[in-house]
Scaffold this motif. Structure first.
Motif, PDB file in Angstrom:
ATOM      1  N   GLN A 145       0.798  -1.222   0.042  1.00 29.25           N
ATOM      2  CA  GLN A 145      -0.025   0.253   0.123  1.00 29.25           C
ATOM      3  C   GLN A 145       0.889   1.165   0.124  1.00 29.25           C
ATOM      4  OE1 GLN A 145      -3.018  -0.037   3.099  1.00 29.25           O
ATOM      5  NE2 GLN A 145      -4.475  -1.023   1.768  1.00 29.25           N
TER       6      GLN A 145
ATOM      7  N   GLY B  67      -3.036   5.006   1.431  1.00 26.70           N
ATOM      8  CA  GLY B  67      -3.886   3.497   1.390  1.00 26.70           C
ATOM      9  C   GLY B  67      -4.040   2.970  -0.120  1.00 26.70           C
TER      10      GLY B  67
ATOM     11  N   PRO C 146      -3.947   0.822  -3.409  1.00 26.18           N
ATOM     12  CA  PRO C 146      -3.183  -0.404  -3.323  1.00 26.18           C
ATOM     13  C   PRO C 146      -2.194  -0.682  -4.576  1.00 26.18           C
ATOM     14  CG  PRO C 146      -5.486  -0.719  -3.066  1.00 26.18           C
ATOM     15  CD  PRO C 146      -5.245   0.691  -3.206  1.00 26.18           C
TER      16      PRO C 146
END
Length: 230
Positions: A29, A33, A35
């Protein structure tokens, strides 16, 4: 070269990743946050839906890693005259189609208002090579903040952009971030539905995701070459 592929949602990222070869991905990550999965030569980012989220996620990735090329990739709507459901579209221009002002004389894009640009041009030779490799439509892709859901709006977009083959929600945001970091950008869309009246029964999302996976299976030889910065 190192390539950053930016998608909106996990299903698109999964399809891109499924088309890539080499060792299994290294998942992590990024700050905020976001991905990111790392593959051999290609990182796949899930940045969120819409141009603002796409720009923020792309800028975060570009600030944390060195890349030679950014690819905005995912599914999208197709203008039936140019790109039917199931087709692939590679942008020869990435256009912000609803970033501007309505006036009594019609719509004015941002550049005509004097507040910035409303289009990015991918590296012409690279985009043409990708389109040829994929047997894809090579034409403008529109970025919209509101997906078209009526015949009237589809007709208006076609009138303003008669060559446009697809619309999606992230390309221009990705391109803005890439330009800020002086990295070239291309956009690839797999068509899941016609642009026009909203008819969920006509959507072919699974077919479009399969087309997206196929696209990245075919692109390895092209992505290995370093593009010229145009």
């Amino acid at each position: 070269m190192r390539v950053l592929v930016v998608t909106a949602v996990a299903a698109e990222a999964d399809s891109v990743a499924a088309g890539l070869t080499g060792p299994g991905p290294d998942a992590r990550q990024l700050p905020g946050g976001y991905p990111l999965s790392r593959h051999a030569g290609v990182d796949v980012l899930t940045a969120g839906v819409g141009p603002a989220a796409a720009a923020a996620g792309t800028a975060t990735a570009l600030a944390t890693g060195a890349y030679d090329l950014v690819v905005s990739a995912g599914i999208g709507g197709g203008f039936p005259a140019h790109a039917p459901v199931g087709a692939l579209v590679v942008a020869d221009a990435i256009i912000a189609a609803d970033l501007g002002a309505e006036t009594p004389d019609g719509y004015l894009p941002l550049d005509e208002l004097g507040f910035g640009r409303s289009a990015h041009l991918p590296p012409a030779e690279l985009a043409a090579r990708i389109a040829k490799t994929l047997d894809a439509v090579h034409a403008p892709v529109l970025t919209v903040s509101t997906v078209t859901g009526t015949a009237a709006r589809a007709a208006e977009l076609t009138r303003r952009h008669p060559r446009a083959a697809a619309e999606a929600m992230e390309g221009f945001g990705v391109a803005e971030a890439a330009a800020a970091h002086a990295v070239p950008v291309v956009e690839i869309r797999a068509i899941s539905n016609p642009v026009g009246p909203r008819d969920r029964a006509a959507w072919r999302i699974g077919q479009a995701l399969d087309s997206l996976r196929y696209a990245f299976q075919q692109l390895a030889p092209v992505l290995e070459e370093k593009p010229a910065h145009e």
